[in-house]
Enzyme design. Sequence first.
Site, short mmCIF file in Angstrom:
data_model
loop_
_atom_site.label_atom_id
_atom_site.label_comp_id
_atom_site.label_asym_id
_atom_site.label_seq_id
_atom_site.Cartn_x
_atom_site.Cartn_y
_atom_site.Cartn_z
N SER A 145 0.82 -1.22 0.00
CA SER A 145 0.00 0.00 0.00
C SER A 145 0.86 1.26 0.00
O SER A 145 0.37 2.33 -0.36
CB SER A 145 -0.92 0.01 1.23
OG SER A 145 -1.81 -1.08 1.18
N GLU A 371 -4.48 -2.87 -7.01
CA GLU A 371 -4.76 -1.50 -7.49
C GLU A 371 -5.27 -0.60 -6.37
O GLU A 371 -6.09 0.29 -6.59
CB GLU A 371 -5.80 -1.53 -8.61
CG GLU A 371 -5.38 -2.36 -9.79
CD GLU A 371 -4.67 -1.57 -10.85
OE1 GLU A 371 -4.40 -0.37 -10.62
OE2 GLU A 371 -4.37 -2.16 -11.89
P1 TGC Z 1 1.26 11.11 -1.97
O1 TGC Z 1 2.20 11.96 -1.18
O2 TGC Z 1 -0.21 11.22 -1.71
O3 TGC Z 1 1.48 11.34 -3.52
C1 TGC Z 1 2.77 11.27 -4.11
C2 TGC Z 1 2.68 11.99 -5.45
O4 TGC Z 1 1.76 11.31 -6.32
C3 TGC Z 1 0.68 12.19 -6.67
N1 TGC Z 1 -0.53 11.35 -6.71
C4 TGC Z 1 -1.09 10.95 -7.85
N2 TGC Z 1 -0.78 11.20 -9.12
C5 TGC Z 1 -1.54 10.63 -10.07
N3 TGC Z 1 -2.58 9.80 -9.78
C6 TGC Z 1 -2.91 9.51 -8.49
N4 TGC Z 1 -3.90 8.66 -8.22
C7 TGC Z 1 -2.15 10.10 -7.45
N5 TGC Z 1 -2.18 10.02 -6.10
C8 TGC Z 1 -1.18 10.80 -5.66
C9 TGC Z 1 0.65 13.24 -5.59
O5 TGC Z 1 0.06 14.42 -6.05
C10 TGC Z 1 2.13 13.41 -5.31
O6 TGC Z 1 2.70 14.17 -6.37
P2 TGC Z 1 3.93 15.17 -6.07
O7 TGC Z 1 4.17 15.81 -7.38
O8 TGC Z 1 3.45 16.11 -5.00
O9 TGC Z 1 5.07 14.31 -5.61
O10 TGC Z 1 1.73 9.60 -1.81
P3 TGC Z 1 1.72 8.65 -0.54
O11 TGC Z 1 3.09 8.08 -0.43
O12 TGC Z 1 1.14 9.36 0.66
O13 TGC Z 1 0.73 7.47 -1.00
C11 TGC Z 1 -0.58 7.72 -1.33
C12 TGC Z 1 -1.37 6.41 -1.57
C13 TGC Z 1 -1.38 5.55 -0.33
C14 TGC Z 1 -2.78 6.81 -1.91
C15 TGC Z 1 -0.77 5.66 -2.75
O14 TGC Z 1 0.53 5.31 -2.58
C16 TGC Z 1 -1.57 4.45 -3.16
O15 TGC Z 1 -2.45 4.58 -4.01
N6 TGC Z 1 -1.29 3.20 -2.62
C17 TGC Z 1 -1.89 1.99 -3.13
C18 TGC Z 1 -0.86 1.23 -3.94
C19 TGC Z 1 -1.45 0.58 -5.14
O16 TGC Z 1 -2.54 0.87 -5.58
N7 TGC Z 1 -0.68 -0.32 -5.74
C20 TGC Z 1 -1.11 -0.96 -6.93
C21 TGC Z 1 0.02 -1.76 -7.53
S1 TGC Z 1 -0.28 -2.21 -9.22
C22 TGC Z 1 -1.47 -3.38 -9.13
O17 TGC Z 1 -2.02 -3.70 -8.14
C23 TGC Z 1 -1.80 -4.00 -10.41
S2 TGC Z 1 -2.98 -5.25 -10.34
C24 TGC Z 1 -3.26 -5.31 -11.98
C25 TGC Z 1 -4.17 -6.30 -12.47
O18 TGC Z 1 -3.83 -7.49 -12.44
O19 TGC Z 1 -5.26 -5.86 -12.95
P1 FAD Z 2 -0.54 -4.24 2.68
O1 FAD Z 2 -0.16 -2.92 2.11
O2 FAD Z 2 0.43 -4.92 3.56
O3 FAD Z 2 -1.93 -4.08 3.44
C1 FAD Z 2 -2.41 -5.04 4.36
C2 FAD Z 2 -3.68 -4.46 5.01
O4 FAD Z 2 -3.35 -3.25 5.71
C3 FAD Z 2 -4.74 -4.09 3.98
O5 FAD Z 2 -6.00 -4.42 4.47
C4 FAD Z 2 -4.60 -2.58 3.86
O6 FAD Z 2 -5.82 -1.95 3.48
C5 FAD Z 2 -4.20 -2.20 5.27
N1 FAD Z 2 -3.47 -0.93 5.32
C6 FAD Z 2 -2.28 -0.62 4.74
N2 FAD Z 2 -1.94 0.65 4.99
C7 FAD Z 2 -2.94 1.18 5.74
C8 FAD Z 2 -3.19 2.48 6.27
N3 FAD Z 2 -2.36 3.50 6.09
N4 FAD Z 2 -4.33 2.64 6.98
C9 FAD Z 2 -5.21 1.62 7.15
N5 FAD Z 2 -5.03 0.39 6.67
C10 FAD Z 2 -3.91 0.17 5.96
N6 FAD Z 2 1.21 -5.09 -7.83
C11 FAD Z 2 1.93 -4.61 -8.90
O7 FAD Z 2 2.78 -3.73 -8.72
N7 FAD Z 2 1.73 -5.11 -10.15
C12 FAD Z 2 0.83 -6.08 -10.41
O8 FAD Z 2 0.66 -6.49 -11.56
C13 FAD Z 2 0.07 -6.62 -9.32
N8 FAD Z 2 -0.78 -7.66 -9.52
C14 FAD Z 2 -1.38 -8.27 -8.43
C15 FAD Z 2 -2.11 -9.44 -8.62
C16 FAD Z 2 -2.67 -10.09 -7.53
C17 FAD Z 2 -3.41 -11.38 -7.72
C18 FAD Z 2 -2.56 -9.52 -6.23
C19 FAD Z 2 -3.17 -10.20 -5.04
C20 FAD Z 2 -1.84 -8.36 -6.05
C21 FAD Z 2 -1.22 -7.73 -7.14
N9 FAD Z 2 -0.42 -6.59 -6.97
C22 FAD Z 2 0.29 -6.07 -8.02
C23 FAD Z 2 -0.14 -6.10 -5.63
C24 FAD Z 2 -1.26 -5.27 -5.02
O9 FAD Z 2 -1.33 -4.00 -5.59
C25 FAD Z 2 -1.01 -5.21 -3.50
O10 FAD Z 2 -1.29 -6.50 -2.99
C26 FAD Z 2 -1.86 -4.15 -2.84
O11 FAD Z 2 -1.48 -2.86 -3.24
C27 FAD Z 2 -1.80 -4.27 -1.29
O12 FAD Z 2 -0.49 -4.39 -0.84
P2 FAD Z 2 -0.11 -5.57 0.20
O13 FAD Z 2 -0.63 -6.84 -0.36
O14 FAD Z 2 1.34 -5.46 0.48
O15 FAD Z 2 -0.95 -5.25 1.50
#
Ligand code: TGC
Ligand code: FAD
Length: 392
Positions: A145, A371
């Site tokens: 996350s 995501e």
């Molecule tokens: P924060 O300080 O809020 O932001 C850092 C910089 O990023 C900018 N920003 C964004 N820009 C574009 N789109 C967004 N949605 C943005 N959100 C923030 C922000 O303005 C800032 O810019 P700058 O210029 O000031 O530096 O960052 P933070 O470290 O506090 O984190 C914020 C948080 C927790 C919301 C973010 O890190 C987050 O979204 N965490 C979740 C991680 C996540 O979604 N991982 C996904 C991995 S990929 C995946 O799961 C693929 S699955 C694919 C599949 O199989 O379909």
């Molecule tokens: P963690 O971040 O460890 O979170 C564990 C729990 O803590 C969650 O319930 C979360 O909501 C909670 N938590 C974390 N932080 C906070 C907070 N600040 N406050 C309150 N609660 C909090 N990633 C990629 O980069 N590319 C990919 O292609 C991709 N594909 C994926 C495919 C699959 C099948 C899966 C399962 C995951 C994939 N991911 C990918 C990773 C995915 O994006 C992460 O699993 C997701 O972002 C959560 O991270 P984590 O699993 O480390 O959980």
Amino acid sequence: MKPDLFEAPDYYKLDDLLTDEHKLVRDAAREWVKRDITPIIEDYAQKAEFPMQTINGLAEIGAFGPYIPLEYGGAGLDQISYGLIMQEIERGDSGIRSTASVQSSLVMYPIWKYGNEAQRKKYLPKLASGEWIGCFGLTEPDHGSNPGDMVTNFKDKGDHYLLNGAKMWISNAPFAQIAIVWAKDENNRIHGLIVERGMEGFSTPETHNKWSLRASATGELIFDNVKIPKENLLPNKSGLGAPLGCLDSARYGIAWGAIGAAMDCYDTALRYSKERIQFGKPIGQFQLQQKKLAEMITEITKAQLLTWRLGVLRNEDKATSAQISMAKRNNVDMAISIAREARQILGGMGITGEYSIMRHAMNLESVITYEGTHDIHLLITGLDITGLNAFK
Ligand code: TGC
Ligand code: FAD
């Protein structure tokens, strides 16, 4: 598996809000799913294998780069067509939609938006045709996350970069030809690098024993002193905002995709409720079952309208990241609840592979986590409305 008798619910006549092009694109994807996904998907999910033979079909229905301009091989469509394609694919299976999401929004999008012209010309046409498949490495074993704290890094060695670190949970990793990898430079600034299969020190071990998204291949990306040519750095955006910008596009597609999974569960349960007789009546005649079905169609209808409006905002370039988070969170939660209720309507049959519901329910457990988790998206809304950051 039972024959695919899917009939899409459209309670509030959303079709009236769609253009002829939207409907053509949607119907082509729907037909393809019926013909090429439904007959095989249960078998591939059971054996935990991605059906590679679907790659050409995905390319043909425009699922690889729906909104990428035609000059780069994309389909040149708008955001609503993109969403409808994702809806139809996920109606078939979330794992197949994952491959399309990653390819389009997490690989083609950053090359298109943050890459230079040479990179666009080299990679985009091959990705659009499915000749190459890509993956996206943001998550690390200790940073999910909170990707901003990633440790994967690269050092400038004069004529190349040296990349070290590891990514985890990466969709498509086991067979992808290229990976968009997010890593820190010596100044702790995040950049995107294009890493190609075959580079020395780069390996992609598969992650086994998933109970969810079984028809999608997931793996690790391991970088052990990988030499990256300098021309493989995406030059036009750096910082955490670069990968998060890609996530906006993918999360939007998932919001539509989740509607597809929900529609399939609802449609299956509705049909079953009219055919299954208990106590001398179809179970659909009992109030308790009608309550479940009525609530399902209400939630699907609300999600359709929310997501269509989001698509209009995206077409106008007005949608905010927080609006996208709301739709992703709401729709996946809606779909998972519907899958659970629909499974109950099918009684014992609901747990079998004869029907798609249990597979959708298990898949959605990943979709609600990747995501950005359900909790993270709630905190994004909380921050947006209060101005107060509850992440840290
Ligand atoms: P924060 O300080 O809020 O932001 C850092 C910089 O990023 C900018 N920003 C964004 N820009 C574009 N789109 C967004 N949605 C943005 N959100 C923030 C922000 O303005 C800032 O810019 P700058 O210029 O000031 O530096 O960052 P933070 O470290 O506090 O984190 C914020 C948080 C927790 C919301 C973010 O890190 C987050 O979204 N965490 C979740 C991680 C996540 O979604 N991982 C996904 C991995 S990929 C995946 O799961 C693929 S699955 C694919 C599949 O199989 O379909
Ligand atoms: P963690 O971040 O460890 O979170 C564990 C729990 O803590 C969650 O319930 C979360 O909501 C909670 N938590 C974390 N932080 C906070 C907070 N600040 N406050 C309150 N609660 C909090 N990633 C990629 O980069 N590319 C990919 O292609 C991709 N594909 C994926 C495919 C699959 C099948 C899966 C399962 C995951 C994939 N991911 C990918 C990773 C995915 O994006 C992460 O699993 C997701 O972002 C959560 O991270 P984590 O699993 O480390 O959980």
